[in-house]
Design an enzyme around this catalytic site. Structure first.
Site, PDB file in Angstrom:
ATOM      1  N   HIS A 123      23.972 -15.359 -12.468  1.00 54.08           N
ATOM      2  CA  HIS A 123      22.759 -16.187 -12.467  1.00 54.08           C
ATOM      3  C   HIS A 123      22.016 -15.923 -11.156  1.00 54.08           C
ATOM      4  O   HIS A 123      22.637 -15.573 -10.147  1.00 54.08           O
ATOM      5  CB  HIS A 123      23.223 -17.647 -12.536  1.00 54.08           C
ATOM      6  CG  HIS A 123      22.149 -18.651 -12.732  1.00 54.08           C
ATOM      7  ND1 HIS A 123      21.388 -19.136 -11.696  1.00 54.08           N
ATOM      8  CD2 HIS A 123      21.718 -19.291 -13.850  1.00 54.08           C
ATOM      9  CE1 HIS A 123      20.544 -20.027 -12.166  1.00 54.08           C
ATOM     10  NE2 HIS A 123      20.712 -20.144 -13.470  1.00 54.08           N
ATOM     11  N   ASP A 200      31.493 -19.205  -9.629  1.00 57.54           N
ATOM     12  CA  ASP A 200      30.365 -20.026 -10.049  1.00 57.54           C
ATOM     13  C   ASP A 200      30.806 -20.750 -11.323  1.00 57.54           C
ATOM     14  O   ASP A 200      30.901 -20.139 -12.396  1.00 57.54           O
ATOM     15  CB  ASP A 200      29.163 -19.102 -10.298  1.00 57.54           C
ATOM     16  CG  ASP A 200      28.000 -19.804 -10.979  1.00 57.54           C
ATOM     17  OD1 ASP A 200      28.170 -20.960 -11.420  1.00 57.54           O
ATOM     18  OD2 ASP A 200      26.927 -19.192 -11.080  1.00 57.54           O
ATOM     19  N   GLN A 203      28.915 -23.144 -15.655  1.00 58.66           N
ATOM     20  CA  GLN A 203      29.095 -23.235 -17.107  1.00 58.66           C
ATOM     21  C   GLN A 203      30.544 -23.473 -17.507  1.00 58.66           C
ATOM     22  O   GLN A 203      30.824 -23.699 -18.678  1.00 58.66           O
ATOM     23  CB  GLN A 203      28.583 -21.943 -17.783  1.00 58.66           C
ATOM     24  CG  GLN A 203      27.102 -21.683 -17.602  1.00 58.66           C
ATOM     25  CD  GLN A 203      26.214 -22.733 -18.267  1.00 58.66           C
ATOM     26  OE1 GLN A 203      26.646 -23.480 -19.149  1.00 58.66           O
ATOM     27  NE2 GLN A 203      24.963 -22.812 -17.844  1.00 58.66           N
ATOM     28  N   LYS A 226      25.166 -30.564 -15.804  1.00 60.28           N
ATOM     29  CA  LYS A 226      25.605 -29.755 -16.951  1.00 60.28           C
ATOM     30  C   LYS A 226      26.910 -30.298 -17.530  1.00 60.28           C
ATOM     31  O   LYS A 226      27.481 -29.711 -18.432  1.00 60.28           O
ATOM     32  CB  LYS A 226      25.804 -28.301 -16.513  1.00 60.28           C
ATOM     33  CG  LYS A 226      24.506 -27.606 -16.100  1.00 60.28           C
ATOM     34  CD  LYS A 226      24.776 -26.180 -15.737  1.00 60.28           C
ATOM     35  CE  LYS A 226      23.622 -25.537 -14.987  1.00 60.28           C
ATOM     36  NZ  LYS A 226      22.466 -25.238 -15.830  1.00 60.28           N
ATOM     37  N   CYS A 366      17.306 -17.286 -16.045  1.00 63.84           N
ATOM     38  CA  CYS A 366      17.662 -16.990 -14.642  1.00 63.84           C
ATOM     39  C   CYS A 366      18.658 -15.840 -14.533  1.00 63.84           C
ATOM     40  O   CYS A 366      19.536 -15.850 -13.658  1.00 63.84           O
ATOM     41  CB  CYS A 366      18.234 -18.224 -13.941  1.00 63.84           C
ATOM     42  SG  CYS A 366      17.004 -19.456 -13.603  1.00 63.84           S
TER      43      CYS A 366
HETATM   44  N1  PLP Z   1      25.162 -20.485 -12.353  1.00 65.56           N
HETATM   45  C1  PLP Z   1      25.129 -20.488 -13.692  1.00 65.56           C
HETATM   46  C2  PLP Z   1      26.071 -19.614 -14.444  1.00 65.56           C
HETATM   47  C3  PLP Z   1      24.223 -21.306 -14.362  1.00 65.56           C
HETATM   48  O1  PLP Z   1      24.184 -21.318 -15.685  1.00 65.56           O
HETATM   49  C4  PLP Z   1      23.343 -22.112 -13.595  1.00 65.56           C
HETATM   50  C5  PLP Z   1      22.324 -22.935 -14.254  1.00 65.56           C
HETATM   51  O2  PLP Z   1      21.943 -22.711 -15.368  1.00 65.56           O
HETATM   52  C6  PLP Z   1      23.442 -22.078 -12.205  1.00 65.56           C
HETATM   53  C7  PLP Z   1      24.355 -21.251 -11.617  1.00 65.56           C
HETATM   54  C8  PLP Z   1      22.552 -22.914 -11.347  1.00 65.56           C
HETATM   55  O3  PLP Z   1      22.792 -24.264 -11.577  1.00 65.56           O
HETATM   56  P1  PLP Z   1      21.884 -25.352 -10.845  1.00 65.56           P
HETATM   57  O4  PLP Z   1      20.492 -25.063 -11.263  1.00 65.56           O
HETATM   58  O5  PLP Z   1      22.380 -26.650 -11.359  1.00 65.56           O
HETATM   59  O6  PLP Z   1      22.086 -25.151  -9.395  1.00 65.56           O
END
Ligand code: PLP
Length: 549
Positions: A123, A200, A203, A226, A366
């Protein structure tokens, strides 16, 4: 599968709402999940009962707020399998902030010759952050390949992770492909190479049991919004000794233990990373979200996610006009499926689905570089959570099938655009675009990529004496954006570059606001692109004239 779904859905009153005349079918959970009453009632309890700042006051309210907020850290540590309690759990704004805390903290240890290993499915939260660290330190970012089945090429990871690797940062679960990555293996490779590993968990924390100690993650970042929690709060797990060594990212009150005019000492963990007054009620509500999910059972959540994803995948793959991305049927994935329908831009499809009350997401989610690897401008993503049902997947598929006449998706989009929601001119230009194509050797050309919705296009302009003589565009954008590019090209021919540079809502005015608010960006986007191109060109000319002087 979660068995008592109809009972569970009662915890989420928002699921009862309608969008227009249709019942809401909420399939955008990988972006943000809905919040149960058990979680948002925490706000009422907090503000009615014990709203006060934490850590500071010797009075009952502050004491109660402090205990609840601090215990919430223990709860989240437990939720992700950390045995060290609150000292290993920093509350952050979201996953992005968690990753940034680690990246900032480690940057002093990085320099030329060091490598940061990511995957092609990262991401932007991770990818952009580590790119910036690399730019500032001279380290190099390398990417583990994704294979044709949307899985990580572990052999490639083995080739990349070596003595020069300083950090491995990897998504536990892909937010586009649904792939569950072998993070234990990657952590082992990283540790054998003497590198840190950051997982990370944006998800994964919401969708499966997580055990950061079994994974042997050094750091693990996740977001509350989430996982049935509120927005604006997330967590960063870190091994205690590593968090102790890490420099904080943000300075001020709460994060210090002693301050003089010359110096300050950092507070103990985790408070050294939580400068200023924290989001107290949200932190307590996040613990309530962890309780809520544990009550269901994270193993059941995982099974439910996989079953819905497999069902959706099977039904989508049965269609000739649909292409899906990610692991093939039968391979475990999280509860999401990304896909495209032949000949239909994702943005148009999501508008159409919204018209049927179905919330999905279209764009690059993203992960623009991953979409480049897949050679796609964007995709449509349906993502599920504990309250979603196979009937809702059917509703999505029925919407693709069309109504009683069983029109194909493209025909439905046509009908939708022809409806009285849109100005006739949009439909006219959609059916018969003017100036589509390219110009040979144009005076100026402007390429644009809109990362949120996956629009991509290029304007070509021939200029003579400051006047636009000819203008053309190539577009892989949604129908509305393409129609607007056509309207705009017609409008601008014969006008000056100065006029193009100062466009400000002309197209929207021409359309007299006859388009859904949701499509405003598609209406103003092309105008912004062409006016920026004109400004850049004029600035260049002025600079050249100034240079001649
Ligand atoms: N990493 C992954 C795999 C994501 O799906 C997301 C958000 O969709 C993020 C990071 C970033 O999350 P946040 O916007 O809550 O910081």
């Amino acid at each position: 599968m979660v068995s008592d779904i109809s009972e569970l859905r009662q915890d989420f009153p928002v699921l009862e709402r309608r969008v227009g005349d249709e019942p809401l079918t909420y399939l955008d959970n990988a972006a943000t999940t809905q919040t149960p009453t058990q979680v948002y009632e925490v706000y009422e309890e907090f503000y009615e009962g014990y709203n006060a700042n934490v850590h500071r006051g010797i009075h009952a309210l502050s004491h109660e707020a402090s205990i609840a907020y601090e215990e919430a850290h223990d709860r989240l540590a437990e939720f992700v399998g950390a045995s060290g309690g609150r000292e290993e759990m920093v509350f952050t704004k979201n996953t992005t902030e968690g990753i940034n805390i680690v990246a900032y903290g480690l940057r002093d240890q990085l320099g030329p010759g060091d490598e940061i290993v990511l995957t092609e499915m990262e991401h932007h939260a991770s990818l952009v952050t580590w790119q910036q660290v690399a730019e500032r330190t001279g380290a190099e970012v390398r990417y583990v390949r994704v294979d044709d089945d949307g899985r990580l090429d572990v052999e490639h990871a083995k080739e990349l992770i070596g003595p020069d690797t300083a950090v491995v940062s990897v998504a536990h679960v892909s937010n586009v492909l649904g792939t569950v990555n072998p993070v234990e293996t990657l952590a082992e490779l990283a540790h054998d190479a003497g590198a840190y590993v950051l997982v990370d968990g944006a998800q994964s924390a919401p969708t499966r049991p997580v055990d950061v100690e079994a994974i042997d993650a050094d750091f693990f970042a996740f977001s509350g919004h989430k996982m049935a929690g509120p927005t604006g709060i997330g967590g960063l797990y870190g091994k205690r000794h590593l968090l102790e060594e890490l420099d904080p990212f943000c300075f001020g009150g709460e994060m210090i233990s002693h301050v003089t005019f010359d110096d300050a000492k950092w507070n103990e963990l985790p408070w050294k990373f939580e400068a200023g007054t924290p989001p107290i009620a949200s932190g307590i509500a996040l613990a309530a979200a962890a309780d809520y999910l544990d009550e269901i059972g994270m193993e059941r959540v995982r099974e439910h996610e996989d079953e819905l994803a497999q069902y959706a995948l099977e039904r989508l793959e049965a269609r000739d006009d649909v292409e899906t991305y990610g692991p093939p049927p039968g391979v475990e994935r999280t509860g999401l499926v990304s896909f495209n329908v032949e000949g239909v831009h994702g943005h148009d499809l999501s508008s159409l689905l919204n018209d049927r009350g179905i919330a999905v997401r279209a764009g690059d989610h993203c992960t623009q570089p991953l979409h480049d690897v897949l050679d796609l401008p964007g995709s449509v993503r349906a993502s599920f959570y504990v309250y979603n049902t196979t009937e809702e997947v059917d509703r999505l598929l029925d919407a693709l099938d069309g109504g009683p006449g069983h029109d194909g998706v493209a025909e439905q989009v046509e009908e939708y655009l022809a409806s009285d929601r849109y100005h006739d001119r949009i439909y006219e230009h959609h059916r018969n675009p003017h100036n589509e194509g390219g110009l040979d050797d144009p005076t100026l050309r402007k390429h644009s990529e809109e990362t949120t919705c996956g629009d991509e296009g290029e304007f070509h302009v021939d200029v003579a004496d400051g006047t636009i003589e000819r203008i053309a565009f190539e577009s892989q954008s949604c129908a509305v954006s393409r129609a607007v590019a056509s309207i705009l090209s017609e409008y601008l021919e014969g006008r000056t570059l100065e006029e193009a540079a100062s466009l400000d809502g002309e197209v929207a005015a021409m359309l007299e606001g006859t388009f859904p608010d949701l499509r405003r960006d598609c209406v103003v986007g092309p105008e912004e692109v062409i006016s920026e191109a004109a400004r850049e060109y004029l600035d260049g000319e002025r600079a050249a004239v100034a240079g001649d002087d």
